[in-house]
Design a protein around this motif. Structure first.
Motif, PDB file in Angstrom:
ATOM      1  N   GLU A  38       0.859  -1.158   0.061  1.00 28.85           N
ATOM      2  CA  GLU A  38      -0.090  -0.257  -0.066  1.00 28.85           C
ATOM      3  C   GLU A  38       0.830   1.408  -0.210  1.00 28.85           C
ATOM      4  O   GLU A  38       0.409   2.343  -0.667  1.00 28.85           O
ATOM      5  CB  GLU A  38      -1.092   0.011   1.126  1.00 28.85           C
ATOM      6  N   ASN A  39       2.066   1.130   0.544  1.00 29.78           N
ATOM      7  CA  ASN A  39       2.840   2.341   0.423  1.00 29.78           C
ATOM      8  C   ASN A  39       3.430   2.731  -0.799  1.00 29.78           C
ATOM      9  O   ASN A  39       3.306   4.158  -1.266  1.00 29.78           O
ATOM     10  CB  ASN A  39       4.113   2.049   1.417  1.00 29.78           C
ATOM     11  N   LEU A  40       3.663   1.834  -1.650  1.00 29.90           N
ATOM     12  CA  LEU A  40       3.908   2.066  -3.146  1.00 29.90           C
ATOM     13  C   LEU A  40       2.800   2.552  -3.638  1.00 29.90           C
ATOM     14  O   LEU A  40       2.727   3.638  -4.781  1.00 29.90           O
ATOM     15  CB  LEU A  40       4.789   1.073  -3.695  1.00 29.90           C
ATOM     16  N   GLU A  41       1.613   1.839  -3.511  1.00 28.05           N
ATOM     17  CA  GLU A  41       0.350   2.225  -4.186  1.00 28.05           C
ATOM     18  C   GLU A  41       0.067   3.682  -3.918  1.00 28.05           C
ATOM     19  O   GLU A  41      -0.423   4.499  -4.864  1.00 28.05           O
ATOM     20  CB  GLU A  41      -0.637   1.294  -3.957  1.00 28.05           C
ATOM     21  N   PHE A  42       0.018   4.077  -2.612  1.00 27.34           N
ATOM     22  CA  PHE A  42      -0.123   5.548  -2.301  1.00 27.34           C
ATOM     23  C   PHE A  42       0.767   6.455  -3.049  1.00 27.34           C
ATOM     24  O   PHE A  42       0.210   7.437  -3.601  1.00 27.34           O
ATOM     25  CB  PHE A  42      -0.148   5.660  -0.716  1.00 27.34           C
ATOM     26  N   TRP A  43       2.084   6.090  -2.966  1.00 31.94           N
ATOM     27  CA  TRP A  43       2.960   7.099  -3.593  1.00 31.94           C
ATOM     28  C   TRP A  43       2.707   7.032  -5.074  1.00 31.94           C
ATOM     29  O   TRP A  43       2.674   8.488  -5.512  1.00 31.94           O
ATOM     30  CB  TRP A  43       4.442   6.432  -3.235  1.00 31.94           C
ATOM     31  N   LEU A  44       2.366   6.241  -5.551  1.00 36.31           N
ATOM     32  CA  LEU A  44       2.062   6.284  -7.088  1.00 36.31           C
ATOM     33  C   LEU A  44       0.986   6.883  -7.296  1.00 36.31           C
ATOM     34  O   LEU A  44       0.652   7.821  -8.379  1.00 36.31           O
ATOM     35  CB  LEU A  44       2.020   4.830  -7.864  1.00 36.31           C
ATOM     36  N   ALA A  45      -0.427   7.034  -6.520  1.00 35.93           N
ATOM     37  CA  ALA A  45      -1.545   7.592  -6.697  1.00 35.93           C
ATOM     38  C   ALA A  45      -1.451   9.122  -6.375  1.00 35.93           C
ATOM     39  O   ALA A  45      -2.011   9.726  -7.304  1.00 35.93           O
ATOM     40  CB  ALA A  45      -2.368   6.639  -5.580  1.00 35.93           C
TER      41      ALA A  45
END
Length: 161
Positions: free
Chosen positions: A68-75
């Motif tokens: 979720e950390n990477l997904e949030f950063w990308l979002a």
């Protein structure tokens, strides 16, 4: 010299020496490239800007249950370039998916950052998530990324480069 080699014509011996030099040079070049690729992966920005690196990092984070950390950063990265008329919709979506305490992919943010985001969700701008995105980036850089560098996922990424 071995008895078998002394019986070979000198032209064969010369050819063998040339091949050894070429193979040695090729091995050295290959080693230097691997070292350069490895150094490139020592920088989180470089990793995140590489499709292969990002995918390997995603797989690693998935294995640690912190994707979720990477997904949030990308979002957040995507949100920053969103047109004004879509910002409110995307802002709400990001909040529901990552920020809300009951979010399916809740990221680990301190209460102050979370409250600041809640106060601006009604009137979002391009920088709405910048502070939260930076905090998650720092978390990945200091926590997940060093472990990634020691993982088989990193070795796979280097091989794929």
């Amino acid at each position: 010299m071995c008895k078998g080699l002394s019986s070979l014509p000198s032209s064969c011996l010369e050819k063998a020496k040339e091949m050894r030099v070429k193979l040695s040079h090729l091995a050295e070049t290959h080693h230097k490239q691997k070292v350069q690729d490895g150094k490139a992966l020592q920088d989180l920005d470089t990793l995140l800007n590489s499709k292969v690196g990002r995918q390997a990092f995603r797989e690693f984070l998935r294995s640690e249950f912190s994707e979720e950390n990477l997904e949030f950063w990308l979002a957040c990265k995507d949100y920053r370039v969103t047109s004004l008329n879509l910002q409110k919709t995307k802002s709400s979506s990001i909040y529901c998916q990552f920020i809300n305490p009951d979010a399916p992919q809740e990221v680990n943010l301190d209460a102050e950052t979370r409250e600041a985001l809640l106060s601006v969700t009604g009137s979002p701008c391009a920088d709405t998530f910048s502070n939260a995105q930076q905090r998650i980036y720092n978390l990945m850089a200091k926590d997940s990324f060093p472990r990634f560098l020691r993982s088989p996922h990193c070795m796979e990424a280097i091989k794929a480069l």
